[in-house]
Design a protein around this motif. Sequence first.
Motif, PDB file in Angstrom:
ATOM      1  N   ASP A 104       0.777  -1.326  -0.469  1.00 36.26           N
ATOM      2  CA  ASP A 104      -0.073  -0.037   0.166  1.00 36.26           C
ATOM      3  C   ASP A 104       0.709   0.895  -0.069  1.00 36.26           C
ATOM      4  O   ASP A 104       0.852   1.795   1.005  1.00 36.26           O
ATOM      5  N   LEU A 105       1.415   1.735  -1.359  1.00 38.11           N
ATOM      6  CA  LEU A 105       2.449   3.048  -1.195  1.00 38.11           C
ATOM      7  C   LEU A 105       2.213   3.865  -1.479  1.00 38.11           C
ATOM      8  O   LEU A 105       1.020   3.765  -2.482  1.00 38.11           O
ATOM      9  N   PRO A 106       2.225   4.657  -0.890  1.00 34.91           N
ATOM     10  CA  PRO A 106       1.425   5.946  -0.609  1.00 34.91           C
ATOM     11  C   PRO A 106       2.143   6.742  -2.335  1.00 34.91           C
ATOM     12  O   PRO A 106       2.274   7.914  -1.797  1.00 34.91           O
ATOM     13  N   LEU A 107       2.648   6.442  -2.970  1.00 30.17           N
ATOM     14  CA  LEU A 107       2.986   6.981  -4.126  1.00 30.17           C
ATOM     15  C   LEU A 107       2.111   6.724  -5.711  1.00 30.17           C
ATOM     16  O   LEU A 107       1.455   5.859  -5.678  1.00 30.17           O
ATOM     17  N   GLU A 108       2.393   7.589  -6.295  1.00 29.43           N
ATOM     18  CA  GLU A 108       1.885   8.183  -7.308  1.00 29.43           C
ATOM     19  C   GLU A 108       1.969   6.707  -8.432  1.00 29.43           C
ATOM     20  O   GLU A 108       2.946   6.269  -8.411  1.00 29.43           O
ATOM     21  N   ASP A 109       1.169   6.690  -9.583  1.00 26.26           N
ATOM     22  CA  ASP A 109       1.065   5.104 -10.568  1.00 26.26           C
ATOM     23  C   ASP A 109       2.983   6.321 -11.281  1.00 26.26           C
ATOM     24  O   ASP A 109       2.266   7.038 -11.964  1.00 26.26           O
ATOM     25  N   ASP A 110       3.157   5.103 -11.484  1.00 22.51           N
ATOM     26  CA  ASP A 110       4.641   5.609 -12.603  1.00 22.51           C
ATOM     27  C   ASP A 110       5.043   6.595 -12.047  1.00 22.51           C
ATOM     28  O   ASP A 110       5.594   7.781 -12.772  1.00 22.51           O
ATOM     29  N   SER A 111       5.564   6.977 -11.445  1.00 19.05           N
ATOM     30  CA  SER A 111       5.952   8.132 -10.053  1.00 19.05           C
ATOM     31  C   SER A 111       7.512   7.709  -9.728  1.00 19.05           C
ATOM     32  O   SER A 111       8.263   8.673  -9.760  1.00 19.05           O
ATOM     33  N   VAL A 112       7.884   6.645  -9.938  1.00 22.12           N
ATOM     34  CA  VAL A 112       9.351   6.273  -9.808  1.00 22.12           C
ATOM     35  C   VAL A 112       9.909   5.265 -10.462  1.00 22.12           C
ATOM     36  O   VAL A 112       9.335   4.786 -11.382  1.00 22.12           O
ATOM     37  N   ASP A 113      11.473   6.023 -10.476  1.00 23.88           N
ATOM     38  CA  ASP A 113      12.791   4.985 -11.264  1.00 23.88           C
ATOM     39  C   ASP A 113      13.001   3.672 -11.387  1.00 23.88           C
ATOM     40  O   ASP A 113      13.239   3.160 -12.751  1.00 23.88           O
ATOM     41  N   ARG A 114      13.396   3.530 -10.163  1.00 24.45           N
ATOM     42  CA  ARG A 114      14.106   3.132  -9.288  1.00 24.45           C
ATOM     43  C   ARG A 114      13.073   2.405  -7.806  1.00 24.45           C
ATOM     44  O   ARG A 114      12.650   3.407  -7.597  1.00 24.45           O
ATOM     45  N   ALA A 115      13.311   1.176  -8.414  1.00 23.49           N
ATOM     46  CA  ALA A 115      12.929   0.516  -7.125  1.00 23.49           C
ATOM     47  C   ALA A 115      14.139  -0.596  -6.414  1.00 23.49           C
ATOM     48  O   ALA A 115      14.800  -1.956  -6.936  1.00 23.49           O
ATOM     49  N   VAL A 116      14.367  -0.499  -5.030  1.00 20.79           N
ATOM     50  CA  VAL A 116      15.254  -1.408  -4.126  1.00 20.79           C
ATOM     51  C   VAL A 116      14.917  -2.351  -2.802  1.00 20.79           C
ATOM     52  O   VAL A 116      14.668  -1.660  -2.275  1.00 20.79           O
ATOM     53  N   SER A 117      15.347  -3.452  -2.877  1.00 22.13           N
ATOM     54  CA  SER A 117      14.355  -4.286  -1.702  1.00 22.13           C
ATOM     55  C   SER A 117      16.346  -4.847  -1.472  1.00 22.13           C
ATOM     56  O   SER A 117      16.938  -5.706  -1.809  1.00 22.13           O
TER      57      SER A 117
END
Length: 197
Positions: A104-117
């Motif tokens: 449930d990420l409080p971020l807009e669609d297509d608003s991030v370029d990179r994700a890391v875990s």
Amino acid sequence: MAHDTAGTRHHMGHHTFDADQADRLERPERRYEVLSAEELRWAVDASAEDVLVDLGSGTGFYTDVVAPDAGHVYAVDVQPAMHEYYREKGVPESVVLLAAGVDDLPLEDDSVDRAVSTMTYHEFATDAAIAEVARVLGAGGRLAIVDWAATGTGDRGPPLAERFDAETAGNTLQEGGFKVEHTAVRPETFLLIATVE
């Protein structure tokens, strides 16, 4: 060797790292044994224009590694106590702390370029969470995952029963709309790099 369960706390069907043990997440000589700063920066491949989200950022140990490469960073953790620890340590100006679950990420669609875990995939590995990461990344977005492998010894990290192997994690990502670009399996961990199709 038995796993020390004192460092985990049950939360929403998954074990999350016990924030009371946060100091254990700040030992470079231990953390870099399983994932070096150089390898993580290579896997994330962020540039100054990129918006990056760290999924399960904890104390910010690895957030601090990748933050200088990106323009803007969201550090997401479900445990406010982890953010408190990070604040006391000092949060870089480019980093915004978000208390939320990966599903449930409080971020807009297509608003991030990179994700890391880093060492957190096993805590959120649900179809809903993978779909949510794909949503915020949008087409072409890049996800880098390093996590404890089910093929490891279990001497460190979560119990083997809570871990995934690289093939299973890769299949889950593919079913969630990702294309797996790179897979590496090491003695205790695996690395996956995937992009949203």
